[in-house]
Design an enzyme around this catalytic site. Structure first.
Site, PDB file in Angstrom:
ATOM      1  N   ASP A 197       4.357  11.069   2.363  1.00  0.00           N
ATOM      2  CA  ASP A 197       4.796  10.645   1.037  1.00  0.00           C
ATOM      3  C   ASP A 197       4.370  11.627  -0.054  1.00  0.00           C
ATOM      4  OD1 ASP A 197       2.091   9.702   1.647  1.00  0.00           O
ATOM      5  OD2 ASP A 197       2.162   8.697  -0.309  1.00  0.00           O
TER       6      ASP A 197
ATOM      7  N   GLU B 262      -0.286   7.687   1.304  1.00  0.00           N
ATOM      8  CA  GLU B 262      -1.565   8.255   0.870  1.00  0.00           C
ATOM      9  C   GLU B 262      -1.677   8.264  -0.644  1.00  0.00           C
ATOM     10  OE1 GLU B 262      -4.493  11.302  -0.388  1.00  0.00           O
ATOM     11  OE2 GLU B 262      -2.324  11.239  -0.785  1.00  0.00           O
TER      12      GLU B 262
END
Length: 610
Positions: A177, A244
């Site tokens: 991400d 994250e």
């Protein structure tokens, strides 16, 4: 009085004794001289490093080199087929293919958001199906020869089974991400944020430097090793989370538990995740793999006061009261201090040992600290301030003065008021306002130091305005998620449920007790083999947090490390784009990252680490 001349013991001055008035005037003159002169002398002595301020400061005879032993460069054993495959990484053909792979990954939009709903319900998670498909298409050998587990739908765990089950696995990490791109910032980008544009030096776009570059470098390394026919003895794991940037609770938290269920606690030899990189300072190039992370806590401040029509206001609205408290908070910073277990202390030792332009004053302060067993840096590990912990740490203060905020916050708990909300209409007094303060906890402290300090600062503000103070009374919760009613006419302090202690410090010994390799020495030796023996490897510290927060139980040997370095990009311009406009990565750095992972995996396979 001339040198060597002494008065007789019974000598009596022949001049008349001074009167009491004269004596008084003389004493006043001496007092004034001392009052004016001593501070000036002290300032002079401090700036010149005189021993008048700190005992023995003029001596710097400590053997710093013994505190910064550099492992020898470590290269894998020669293998004609593998060496030929490694040489291919230096070709224009590989560079162009690597550009295409990383650019393609950047073009797959994979933003994560703080307010994401449940997986399977919030459609914003579905972008990770597209990213997984891109990886499967781009790296066919990995997906045909390695075991692939999809954990909590979008977490990716690749397992390359080694031939020797007695060897603990190596784990490489990255995240899929990226932080979002605010639409209003898109015109400010040199190249569109999802273009993956290559300008001959950089690949531009969101995720290019954080951290699709690391993920693609890892995948390229493993794909090429498979293609070359390499068969590892040590099992290799690749773990890629997908949230994250919003704390990893759906990705890394599930992946780490999956790995622990399979292998058990303390089951891995080493973990390498994204993190710190290279720094040119004091005339030396340092490689700084992160061996520590600061702690973390958010604190929510809520002010509840009566509403009403704004034409008949109170002297201080809830917004004014909150603003007053915020002003008090920002007016007082946390103490700057450097614990000896903080990796930056080791970098100072390495600088003193190896850097031609290391500050002379810093070297004296460092020598004084080491001779006096860190008496000036001790602090309470319980998080409560004491008289001892309030002592000024001159070494830390001088390092912060020279290095500015990037160095200061390696040695200081930070505070940042990042979110504020309140008021809904111009003619209505605000009944509820709130702010969120983000804290990154210094080595040697705990989040409790934050809670104690904010309670102390809020108490007089609450008393001044006739408000009750409710400081950390309710269970941890976000400012908006609690179902319990908030008390009226009050200042309420609550903490985040996602408090994080300072990470365990990764061992950074250059050799084992028996003289063999350690995970740190393999990492350092690989780095010096690739970039040259002039590179000084020293432990680093992360001011932010990574997905490794969920992996502490799997190994003591966790490194947050960006292995790619471009010697021609010494200005560090690409770092300026992380989490903001114009994110980019040097392609030369990316290719060097692939070389590093290639050498590191092979080195780990050929050594016994303790």
């Amino acid at each position: 009085m001339e040198k060597g001349l002494s008065l007789p013991v019974a000598y009596t001055p022949s001049t008349p004794a001074p009167t009491s008035n004269a004596r008084s005037k003389s004493l006043k003159t001496v007092a004034k001289t001392l009052a004016l002169g001593l501070p000036l002398y002290a300032l002079y002595a401090w700036h010149t490093g005189s021993q008048a301020i700190i005992p023995s400061l003029s001596r710097a005879d400590v053997n710093f080199a013994s505190q910064c032993v550099q492992p020898s460069p470590l290269k894998p054993s020669q293998n004609e087929k593998l060496d030929k495959a490694y040489d291919f990484l230096s070709t224009e053909s590989f560079l162009n293919a690597s550009v295409a792979r990383l650019s393609g990954a950047v073009r797959v939009k994979s933003e994560s958001f703080d307010d994401l709903g449940a997986i399977g319900e919030d459609p914003r998670w579905d972008v990770f199906y597209d990213f997984a498909s891109y990886l499967e298409k781009t790296f066919p050998l990995i997906h045909s020869k390695l075991q692939v587990d999809k954990v909590n739908t979008h977490g990716l765990l690749y397992t390359w089974e080694g031939s020797n089950k007695d060897l603990k696995p190596t784990l490489l990490m990255a995240h899929q991400d990226t932080v979002p791109v605010p639409p209003e910032t898109i015109p400010a980008w040199t190249h569109p944020p999802w273009s993956g544009e290559y300008d001959g030096k950089y690949i531009w776009g969101r995720g290019a430097g954080d951290c699709k570059n690391q993920l693609i470098a890892i995948m390229e390394t493993v794909e090429l090793l498979l293609e070359a026919g390499w068969e590892p003895k040590r099992t290799i794991l690749l773990s890629f989370g997908f949230d994250e940037e919003c704390s990893g609770r759906q990705g890394a938290a599930h992946l780490s538990q999956f790995i622990e269920d399979r292998y058990g606690k303390d089951s891995l030899a080493v973990i390498v995740d994204e993190g710190a990189g290279f720094e040119k300072t004091w005339g030396t190039l340092f490689a700084k793999p992160g061996t520590a992370e600061k702690g973390y806590t958010d604190v929510y401040i809520t002010v509840r006061m009566p509403g009403g029509h704004s034409s008949i206001p109170s002297d201080h609205t809830s917004i004014g009261v909150l603003s007053e408290l915020i002003t008090h908070i920002e007016a007082e910073q946390y103490r700057t201090h450097l614990e000896e277990e903080n990796p930056y202390f080791t970098q100072l030792q390495c600088g003193a040992a190896h850097s031609p332009h290391f500050s002379h004053k810093l070297k004296k302060l460092l020598a004084h600290r080491q001779r006096h067993h860190s008496s000036s840096s001790s602090s309470s590990s319980s998080g409560h301030e004491t008289c001892q912990s309030k002592a000024k740490d001159y070494l830390a203060l001088e390092a912060a003065r020279l290095g500015g905020p990037p160095i200061q916050y390696l040695m200081q708990t930070s505070q940042a008021i990042d979110v504020i909300s309140g008021g809904i209409k111009t003619n209505a007094l605000p009944e509820r306002v709130s702010a969120t303060i983000n804290h990154r906890i210094n080595i040697g402290e705990t989040p409790q130091i934050v809670y104690d300090r904010l309670t102390r600062l809020a108490a007089p503000v609450a008393k001044k305005h006739g408000l009750a103070l409710h400081a950390f009374e309710s269970p941890s919760s976000s400012s908006s998620s609690s179902s319990e009613p908030e008390p009226a006419n009050s200042i309420i302090l609550t903490k985040s449920p996602h408090e994080l202690l300072v990470a365990p410090i990764t061992p950074s010994l250059p050799s084992s007790s028996s003289g063999g390799q350690t995970p740190y020495s393999v990492l350092a030796g690989t780095t010096r083999a690739l970039y040259g023996e002039e590179v000084i490897v020293t432990p680093g510290i992360m001011t932010g947090n990574t997905d490794t927060r969920y992996y502490w139980d799997l190994t003591r040997h966790i490194f947050r490390w960006d292995a790619g370095y471009d010697p021609s990009d010494e200005g560090g311009e690409e770092l300026e784009g992380i989490h903001t406009v114009n994110e980019r990565v040097s392609v030369r750095a990316h290719v060097n990252g692939v070389k590093w992972f290639w050498m590191f995996l092979r080195n780990m396979d050929e050594v016994d680490v303790e």
